[in-house]
Design an enzyme around this catalytic site. Sequence first.
Site, PDB file in Angstrom:
ATOM      1  N   GLU A 114       0.836  -1.210   0.000  1.00  0.00           N
ATOM      2  CA  GLU A 114       0.000   0.000   0.000  1.00  0.00           C
ATOM      3  C   GLU A 114       0.873   1.263   0.000  1.00  0.00           C
ATOM      4  O   GLU A 114       0.483   2.293  -0.555  1.00  0.00           O
ATOM      5  CB  GLU A 114      -0.955  -0.004   1.192  1.00  0.00           C
ATOM      6  CG  GLU A 114      -1.907  -1.209   1.259  1.00  0.00           C
ATOM      7  CD  GLU A 114      -2.740  -1.422  -0.001  1.00  0.00           C
ATOM      8  OE1 GLU A 114      -2.940  -0.456  -0.768  1.00  0.00           O
ATOM      9  OE2 GLU A 114      -3.163  -2.574  -0.223  1.00  0.00           O
ATOM     10  N   HIS A 153       1.493   2.178  -3.521  1.00  0.00           N
ATOM     11  CA  HIS A 153       0.376   2.961  -4.069  1.00  0.00           C
ATOM     12  C   HIS A 153       0.434   4.411  -3.574  1.00  0.00           C
ATOM     13  O   HIS A 153       0.256   5.358  -4.340  1.00  0.00           O
ATOM     14  CB  HIS A 153      -0.970   2.362  -3.617  1.00  0.00           C
ATOM     15  CG  HIS A 153      -1.388   1.123  -4.357  1.00  0.00           C
ATOM     16  ND1 HIS A 153      -1.524   1.079  -5.722  1.00  0.00           N
ATOM     17  CD2 HIS A 153      -1.733  -0.117  -3.909  1.00  0.00           C
ATOM     18  CE1 HIS A 153      -1.938  -0.142  -6.094  1.00  0.00           C
ATOM     19  NE2 HIS A 153      -2.065  -0.890  -5.007  1.00  0.00           N
TER      20      HIS A 153
END
Lengths: 501, 501
Positions: free
Chosen positions: B264, B267
């Site tokens: 994550e 991202h």
Amino acid sequence: MPQSAYQDLTSHFARIGRIRNALGILGWDKDVMMPSGAADSRADSIATLSVLCHDMLTDPRVGDLLDRAQAPAGTWEAANLHEMRRAWLHAASVPAELVEASSRAASRCEVAWRTARRDGDFAALLPLLSDVLERTRELAIVKGAALGLAPYDALLDQYDPGTRRADIDPVFAELRRDLPGLIAEAQAHQATLPPVEMPAGPFPVAGQETLGRRIMTALGFDMARGRLDVSIHPFCGGAEDDARITTRYDDADFLPALMGVVHETGHALYEQGLPAQWRTLPVGQSRGMSLHESQSLLMEMQIARSRPFIDWIAPLLRETFGAAKTDPGWSADALYRTVTQVRPGFIRVDADEITYPAHVLVRYELETALIDGTLPLRDLPDAFNAGIRDLLGLEVPNDRLGCLQDIHWPSGAWGYFPTYTLGAILAAQFRQAAFDADPAIAQGIARGDFAPLLAWLRTHVHGQASRLSTAGIVAAATGAPPSTRAYRAHLRERYCGTGPH
Amino acid sequence: MPQSAYQDLTSHFARIGRIRNALGILGWDKDVMMPSGAADSRADSIATLSVLCHDMLTDPRVGDLLDRAQAPAGTWEAANLHEMRRAWLHAASVPAELVEASSRAASRCEVAWRTARRDGDFAALLPLLSDVLERTRELAIVKGAALGLAPYDALLDQYDPGTRRADIDPVFAELRRDLPGLIAEAQAHQATLPPVEMPAGPFPVAGQETLGRRIMTALGFDMARGRLDVSIHPFCGGAEDDARITTRYDDADFLPALMGVVHETGHALYEQGLPAQWRTLPVGQSRGMSLHESQSLLMEMQIARSRPFIDWIAPLLRETFGAAKTDPGWSADALYRTVTQVRPGFIRVDADEITYPAHVLVRYELETALIDGTLPLRDLPDAFNAGIRDLLGLEVPNDRLGCLQDIHWPSGAWGYFPTYTLGAILAAQFRQAAFDADPAIAQGIARGDFAPLLAWLRTHVHGQASRLSTAGIVAAATGAPPSTRAYRAHLRERYCGTGPH
């Protein structure tokens, strides 16, 4: 069948309400979760949605629909129409340029205020504060013209719909007359009591939080429709079905967070108790700041600082912080003495229950005079200090501890201050009426059973939302118009040794 | 001077962008903070703002302005116009009734899917899934007509602008040919290695979180413009200047949260690296799902499961969990063995790096055939199971472990699956190009110095936002069109014992 004008209005206002719910969460997140670097972007999003709500509210079709819409007198629908018209009048009466000028003046003044307060430099703030005052007076005049109200009443109506200066003046005059004597009497009585003995810390934050949640739940807070978090300035925010309160913890003193949680829980219980079938619509919202503050102060001042409540939580506190029952600071006597201590001081937000209204009286008298134009703004510091001298017998040493201490005036919130004390007065009146109505309410407190109290509040206050005026809700709930009788009796009983709590 | 059409468009799209930022926070809050009782109210707020964005996007003036607006070719402004037109075409090409019918079909199917998956009952889902498929085909046809694309390409374009089936087919055909052999080779190689030895828990969540934050920060995550929290399904969300990632902790195994946080963070670094001067505008957004997934997989698969990274974190892990260096499960050898373990299985989201593309290939072939109409929906389970048999040599025992496992199709997300593997392919290509471009990038990893890597990504990927197509960004960054060369080399090196990492 075509929709009626009333139905068109409710659809339109429900859409506004759903955007306001979004704004409630964005505002909460800003103060509780948002990383600092997102401040500009968030301000843009909030401004965009706020402008959108304002545009929807002032859409020319709204005025037409309000002229055509009908609802039978005395129904919730009629009250809903009344509230829609009120919201529309407040928004549509002010030219967009004045909205923007006021907002810009307040933003600039608020920033300058942080420095001026730190430096105790009123002169530095004067030009910007003067600008805010001038814009606020213009706003008060145009709103007043649209609403058929005097300028100050138009400001007051933004925070406390239906409340007028003519209602406040006699109440506050009475308080002004009695308060100095009452405070003197309280201090004399206090001198006869044993000294305040604070339990020794530290008080781990985890324990404070667990106990806070336990008390919230006992008071009736529905954790499936709300949250407890931490922020620098405690508040109650969020959205419908999502009442979010915050507190801040100090591991050297558990009382501020404890009483803060109870206070904000009072606000949140009001929000959680609004009628589900009217949610998102104007009539389904809380009534105003006096009534909102009455609910927080009822829980904090009327209930949580009462002896039966202290009897209930004293053992919970000892259990939470691993204290012995024999430790003198942890006895219910000592804790009660601590939570009812009277200490006149300069700072409003730190004031105890009995000196707090003095701070409000001074501000109310000054802001009405400033809006009326009978007090020049440059004379504010002297007038402020004179007021504190009169009511509390204190010499304000500088403007940081005086007229610069609050954000309200710099940020454009004029007409807000009186609602704090109106709320305290109503809290006492509601508490008295509830106790009179159902003996189980008073009896439950020492056992930590607040269900009977909440049931009464749900029926008589929370569930009424904005169906009636504040005075109408008070009269229906207590059988009498708003009055200081219960409040003054409460203060005398608690602080002058004349009563049981 | 009057505003140009281009300026009018950017103002309008910036307003939409600010509402989308609000939606980003509301969506994050829904999954991370919201109490359960607020679900309906929140759904109403999100729907109201989503409809508002859609209405603003399809406002007839937008089409007129797009016809009139101009920007010099090759500039960011021209790319901005191109992205505005793309967003407008996607939104305006679909009749409101079809938007609503698709959304309703997906909502109903998604609810039914939860039960059908639990029961492994494809027959029960068939009518509702058929409805979703029909609406999706209609949508694909009308969008395709407006965009000049074949139906499946129009769906793909929603998630991965500019990517076409003609780009994917040869890449996936190559993978389909090589993957079974590669997996067999990896399993044979694995059989020559010592058995996987997992360190014994429990692994306190507080330690996992502290270490996660330390790694996020080392990778370059800016904590002043983002957050790390907990949610049931990990994701990266939030708004501009506010990239919020989530994870979930298991105190019996620290690897899922650790690798999840790295994934994550990949991202989030993309979001945090978008160019500030184009934020809130279409050209300033991330390019598409392939490129987004390339950034998460670059960090997780290319970097964090590499031997140098494991060499860096092995001592941090021992320190975090109080393990001795001599404990065999905590050696870098053992940890590397664990994070590169190959275990063919039924569930896509649990798959290891080398078997994951098999799951995607099966889904891609099936969804293209379903959209084309060459595969009847009732034959989906058999076709799905045949695909898994062909590629992984496994017999799917029931539809819960087969075609019912993913939410994508029931929720209307057709054309999404291929982006996972396209992302994995691009991750390898970017990593190779970065390593080739600057030796400091590879050298930094074993020391926990990711600044050189981040600098390269900022310049060549993040800072490009949507200025070029995905293929254009890849070509400019790596000097070559998108290709599986680096990806296949990477898999062989890591899993077949042919290389150093």
